[in-house]
Design an enzyme around this catalytic site. Structure first.
Site, PDB file in Angstrom:
ATOM      1  N   ARG A   1       9.754  12.803  14.649  1.00 27.34           N
ATOM      2  CA  ARG A   1       8.888  13.835  14.755  1.00 27.34           C
ATOM      3  C   ARG A   1       9.095  14.773  15.817  1.00 27.34           C
ATOM      4  O   ARG A   1       9.086  15.936  15.533  1.00 27.34           O
ATOM      5  CB  ARG A   1       7.199  13.022  14.946  1.00 27.34           C
ATOM      6  CG  ARG A   1       6.721  12.689  13.954  1.00 27.34           C
ATOM      7  CD  ARG A   1       5.340  11.691  14.288  1.00 27.34           C
ATOM      8  NE  ARG A   1       4.789  11.361  12.854  1.00 27.34           N
ATOM      9  CZ  ARG A   1       3.979  10.359  12.841  1.00 27.34           C
ATOM     10  NH1 ARG A   1       3.622   9.752  14.013  1.00 27.34           N
ATOM     11  NH2 ARG A   1       3.548   9.932  11.757  1.00 27.34           N
TER      12      ARG A   1
ATOM     13  N   HIS B   1       3.772   2.852  21.051  1.00 19.80           N
ATOM     14  CA  HIS B   1       3.571   3.735  20.040  1.00 19.80           C
ATOM     15  C   HIS B   1       2.349   4.828  20.229  1.00 19.80           C
ATOM     16  O   HIS B   1       1.330   4.326  20.461  1.00 19.80           O
ATOM     17  CB  HIS B   1       3.310   3.026  18.677  1.00 19.80           C
ATOM     18  CG  HIS B   1       3.039   3.973  17.394  1.00 19.80           C
ATOM     19  ND1 HIS B   1       3.944   4.961  17.234  1.00 19.80           N
ATOM     20  CD2 HIS B   1       2.115   3.765  16.445  1.00 19.80           C
ATOM     21  CE1 HIS B   1       3.539   5.596  16.169  1.00 19.80           C
ATOM     22  NE2 HIS B   1       2.433   4.642  15.444  1.00 19.80           N
TER      23      HIS B   1
ATOM     24  N   GLY C   1       0.854  -1.277  -0.122  1.00 16.98           N
ATOM     25  CA  GLY C   1      -0.001   0.026   0.055  1.00 16.98           C
ATOM     26  C   GLY C   1       0.858   1.178  -0.023  1.00 16.98           C
ATOM     27  O   GLY C   1       2.013   1.406  -0.689  1.00 16.98           O
TER      28      GLY C   1
ATOM     29  N   ASN D   1      -6.392  -7.474  12.098  1.00 18.17           N
ATOM     30  CA  ASN D   1      -5.222  -7.664  11.524  1.00 18.17           C
ATOM     31  C   ASN D   1      -4.420  -8.639  12.267  1.00 18.17           C
ATOM     32  O   ASN D   1      -3.436  -9.128  11.706  1.00 18.17           O
ATOM     33  CB  ASN D   1      -4.554  -6.297  12.106  1.00 18.17           C
ATOM     34  CG  ASN D   1      -4.766  -5.207  11.121  1.00 18.17           C
ATOM     35  OD1 ASN D   1      -5.469  -5.614  10.039  1.00 18.17           O
ATOM     36  ND2 ASN D   1      -4.421  -3.765  11.403  1.00 18.17           N
TER      37      ASN D   1
ATOM     38  N   THR E   1       2.655  -2.432  10.936  1.00 19.30           N
ATOM     39  CA  THR E   1       1.273  -2.726  10.949  1.00 19.30           C
ATOM     40  C   THR E   1       0.752  -2.288  12.483  1.00 19.30           C
ATOM     41  O   THR E   1       1.376  -2.863  13.465  1.00 19.30           O
ATOM     42  CB  THR E   1       0.658  -4.293  10.572  1.00 19.30           C
ATOM     43  OG1 THR E   1       1.117  -4.450   9.238  1.00 19.30           O
ATOM     44  CG2 THR E   1      -0.859  -4.194  10.698  1.00 19.30           C
TER      45      THR E   1
ATOM     46  N   ARG F   1     -11.807  -1.246  18.409  1.00 19.77           N
ATOM     47  CA  ARG F   1     -10.443  -1.543  18.467  1.00 19.77           C
ATOM     48  C   ARG F   1     -10.097  -3.145  18.338  1.00 19.77           C
ATOM     49  O   ARG F   1      -9.488  -3.559  17.794  1.00 19.77           O
ATOM     50  CB  ARG F   1      -9.745  -1.056  19.725  1.00 19.77           C
ATOM     51  CG  ARG F   1      -8.073  -1.026  19.827  1.00 19.77           C
ATOM     52  CD  ARG F   1      -7.741  -1.143  21.142  1.00 19.77           C
ATOM     53  NE  ARG F   1      -8.223  -2.079  22.089  1.00 19.77           N
ATOM     54  CZ  ARG F   1      -7.948  -2.505  23.392  1.00 19.77           C
ATOM     55  NH1 ARG F   1      -7.323  -1.359  23.845  1.00 19.77           N
ATOM     56  NH2 ARG F   1      -8.415  -3.517  24.047  1.00 19.77           N
TER      57      ARG F   1
ATOM     58  N   ARG G   1      -8.007   1.294  10.745  1.00 22.77           N
ATOM     59  CA  ARG G   1      -9.534   1.387  11.495  1.00 22.77           C
ATOM     60  C   ARG G   1     -10.633   2.461  10.593  1.00 22.77           C
ATOM     61  O   ARG G   1     -10.079   3.335  10.235  1.00 22.77           O
ATOM     62  CB  ARG G   1      -9.226   2.144  12.850  1.00 22.77           C
ATOM     63  CG  ARG G   1     -10.245   1.844  13.665  1.00 22.77           C
ATOM     64  CD  ARG G   1      -9.845   1.909  15.327  1.00 22.77           C
ATOM     65  NE  ARG G   1     -10.638   2.589  16.252  1.00 22.77           N
ATOM     66  CZ  ARG G   1     -10.468   2.372  17.600  1.00 22.77           C
ATOM     67  NH1 ARG G   1      -9.344   2.148  17.816  1.00 22.77           N
ATOM     68  NH2 ARG G   1     -11.457   3.019  18.205  1.00 22.77           N
TER      69      ARG G   1
HETATM   70  P1  A3D Z   1      -2.560   0.826   2.963  1.00 20.33           P
HETATM   71  O1  A3D Z   1      -2.102   1.760   2.266  1.00 20.33           O
HETATM   72  O2  A3D Z   1      -4.116   0.503   3.317  1.00 20.33           O
HETATM   73  O3  A3D Z   1      -1.682  -0.615   2.919  1.00 20.33           O
HETATM   74  C1  A3D Z   1      -1.790  -1.619   3.339  1.00 20.33           C
HETATM   75  C2  A3D Z   1      -1.923  -2.950   2.213  1.00 20.33           C
HETATM   76  O4  A3D Z   1      -2.084  -4.257   3.074  1.00 20.33           O
HETATM   77  C3  A3D Z   1      -2.978  -3.203   1.319  1.00 20.33           C
HETATM   78  O5  A3D Z   1      -2.391  -2.872   0.038  1.00 20.33           O
HETATM   79  C4  A3D Z   1      -3.733  -4.154   1.392  1.00 20.33           C
HETATM   80  O6  A3D Z   1      -4.120  -4.581   0.210  1.00 20.33           O
HETATM   81  C5  A3D Z   1      -2.771  -5.024   2.138  1.00 20.33           C
HETATM   82  N1  A3D Z   1      -3.191  -6.222   2.677  1.00 20.33           N
HETATM   83  C6  A3D Z   1      -4.493  -6.357   3.537  1.00 20.33           C
HETATM   84  N2  A3D Z   1      -4.295  -7.619   3.898  1.00 20.33           N
HETATM   85  C7  A3D Z   1      -3.161  -8.349   3.585  1.00 20.33           C
HETATM   86  C8  A3D Z   1      -2.871  -9.565   3.782  1.00 20.33           C
HETATM   87  N3  A3D Z   1      -3.474 -10.535   4.424  1.00 20.33           N
HETATM   88  N4  A3D Z   1      -1.835  -9.962   3.197  1.00 20.33           N
HETATM   89  C9  A3D Z   1      -0.894  -9.029   2.471  1.00 20.33           C
HETATM   90  N5  A3D Z   1      -1.294  -7.697   2.371  1.00 20.33           N
HETATM   91  C10 A3D Z   1      -2.456  -7.356   2.606  1.00 20.33           C
HETATM   92  O7  A3D Z   1      -1.727   1.246   4.718  1.00 20.33           O
HETATM   93  P2  A3D Z   1      -0.403   1.849   4.769  1.00 20.33           P
HETATM   94  O8  A3D Z   1       0.718   1.461   3.950  1.00 20.33           O
HETATM   95  O9  A3D Z   1      -0.728   3.468   4.765  1.00 20.33           O
HETATM   96  O10 A3D Z   1      -0.085   1.409   6.343  1.00 20.33           O
HETATM   97  C11 A3D Z   1       0.177   0.073   6.760  1.00 20.33           C
HETATM   98  C12 A3D Z   1       0.016  -0.153   8.144  1.00 20.33           C
HETATM   99  O11 A3D Z   1       1.217   0.484   8.709  1.00 20.33           O
HETATM  100  C13 A3D Z   1      -1.339   0.062   8.654  1.00 20.33           C
HETATM  101  O12 A3D Z   1      -1.784  -0.706   9.780  1.00 20.33           O
HETATM  102  C14 A3D Z   1      -0.776   1.571   9.459  1.00 20.33           C
HETATM  103  O13 A3D Z   1      -1.919   1.749  10.723  1.00 20.33           O
HETATM  104  C15 A3D Z   1       0.340   1.313  10.060  1.00 20.33           C
HETATM  105  N6  A3D Z   1       1.245   2.313  10.383  1.00 20.33           N
HETATM  106  C16 A3D Z   1       2.085   2.275  11.342  1.00 20.33           C
HETATM  107  C17 A3D Z   1       2.788   3.300  11.844  1.00 20.33           C
HETATM  108  C18 A3D Z   1       3.727   3.166  12.921  1.00 20.33           C
HETATM  109  O14 A3D Z   1       4.370   4.066  13.345  1.00 20.33           O
HETATM  110  C19 A3D Z   1       3.860   2.073  13.726  1.00 20.33           C
HETATM  111  C20 A3D Z   1       2.887   4.628  11.205  1.00 20.33           C
HETATM  112  C21 A3D Z   1       2.042   4.804  10.046  1.00 20.33           C
HETATM  113  C22 A3D Z   1       1.201   3.522   9.594  1.00 20.33           C
END
Ligand code: A3D
Length: 320
Positions: free
Chosen positions: A152, A176, A12, A96, A120, A89, A83
């Site tokens: 940040r 976090h 993503g 997840n 994630t 939650r 979410r």
């Molecule tokens: P997003 O652009 O939605 O990408 C997530 C990807 O996961 C999508 O392409 C989905 O198709 C794919 N996906 C869903 N289920 C599966 C699966 N079973 N197997 C393989 N791929 C799958 O999200 P993002 O890239 O913006 O964020 C990804 C994660 O990072 C999210 O959970 C956010 O909450 C998290 N995140 C964490 C932080 C931290 O600092 C910890 C910061 C920003 C985002």
């Protein structure tokens, strides 16, 4: 020597940015994996086609089958769903957790020697789950949050002091987001601790308190602005720093969610602490003496992570 292999599980917003950064830095060959058909393949081809312009050599491949990650040296996991309105939650945890089960089993089968970085959310619980399902040694599975939270904090401090971000270091502990604990006594400008800078008239306690509060809700601020997703540039850059420290055996001291085995009086819990990352994964957990206020705040953070984990364990039993 063969190139290193980096598997990005989830393609993503963060996954795509990770692939671009890793390619530009020639960290190795890259596999983008996702369940969405076409997305990893499209991003891989697009980034590969920027290679001739930017002058990097890296093979990029998109895949929907875990066999493509075979032999990866590093796996960075962003797979999951965010979410949505109306989702509790626990709903998010349940969804997840299932994703972490599939990802963990995929890594166990095809990349059991990899250094695994989980991004994630909810981070501190998902990194625990990923470790459980993959069965990898604890030192090879970490969560990315502290590098981002401290970046940040460093950005806001550099703006406040009007100095280069390069000369600002920040020290954060804990889970976090909301409960993270920035320790200002160990946060510095070129080695001068923030409390000393306040005494020198560079800022005020009130302004630093406001920066701490803004850092804690840093993710939410960006969600509020973007409206359709969460931060991805700085989270990706942060995970790349961790991956590079492993691949190049740099032994950088970075804050990460690591499994504690008695440090800070805590056992069997993934929580954000400073660690040394080198070729051996998490090679050392840095344990420092905390003052009373940091100790108290750290405990609040640890309790929040424990609560999340209990909810997680309850759901995990139903997945077994
Ligand atoms: P997003 O652009 O939605 O990408 C997530 C990807 O996961 C999508 O392409 C989905 O198709 C794919 N996906 C869903 N289920 C599966 C699966 N079973 N197997 C393989 N791929 C799958 O999200 P993002 O890239 O913006 O964020 C990804 C994660 O990072 C999210 O959970 C956010 O909450 C998290 N995140 C964490 C932080 C931290 O600092 C910890 C910061 C920003 C985002």
């Amino acid at each position: 020597m063969a190139r290193k292999k980096i598997a990005l599980i989830g393609s993503g917003m963060i996954g795509g940015t990770l692939a671009h950064l890793a390619a530009m830095r020639e960290m190795g060959d890259i596999v983008l994996f996702d369940i969405a058909e076409g997305t990893p393949q499209g991003k891989a081809l697009d980034i590969a086609q920027s290679g001739p312009v930017d002058g990097f050599d890296a093979k990029l491949e998109g895949a929907n089958d875990y066999s493509a990650i075979a032999g990866a040296d590093v796996c960075i996991v962003t797979a999951g769903v965010p979410r949505r309105p109306g989702m509790s939650r626990d709903d998010l945890l349940g969804i997840n957790l299932k994703v972490m089960k599939a990802v963990g089993e995929g890594i166990k089968q095809y990349a059991p020697n990899a250094f695994v970085i989980c991004i994630t959310n909810p981070l501190d619980a998902m990194v625990w789950a990923l470790r459980e399902f993959s069965g990898l040694p604890h030192n090879m599975v970490v969560g990315m949050a502290g590098v981002l939270d401290s970046a940040r904090f460093r950005h806001f401090l550099a703006e406040e002091f009007n100095v280069s971000v390069e000369d600002v270091t920040a020290f954060v502990l804990g889970g976090h987001g909301d409960t993270m604990v920035p320790v200002i006594e160990y946060s510095t400008v070129a080695g001068i601790p923030v409390p000393d800078l306040i005494k020198m008239g560079w800022s005020t306690q009130e302004k630093i308190d406001a920066i701490v509060a803004r850092t804690r809700s840093g993710g939410g601020e960006i969600v509020g602005l973007l409206k359709t997703g969460s931060a991805f540039y700085a989270p990706a850059a942060s995970a790349i720093a961790m991956a590079e420290s492993f691949l190049k055996d740099k032994k950088r001291v970075l804050p990460a969610a690591a499994n504690l085995t008695g440090q800070y009086g805590i056992s069997d819990l993934y929580v954000g602490v400073p660690v040394v990352i080198g070729a051996g994964g998490v090679e050392k957990i840095v344990e420092i003496e905390l003052n009373d206020s940091a100790k108290q705040n750290f405990q609040v953070s640890v309790d929040a992570v424990k609560e999340l984990l209990e909810a997680c364990k309850g759901i995990e039993e139903s997945l077994a």
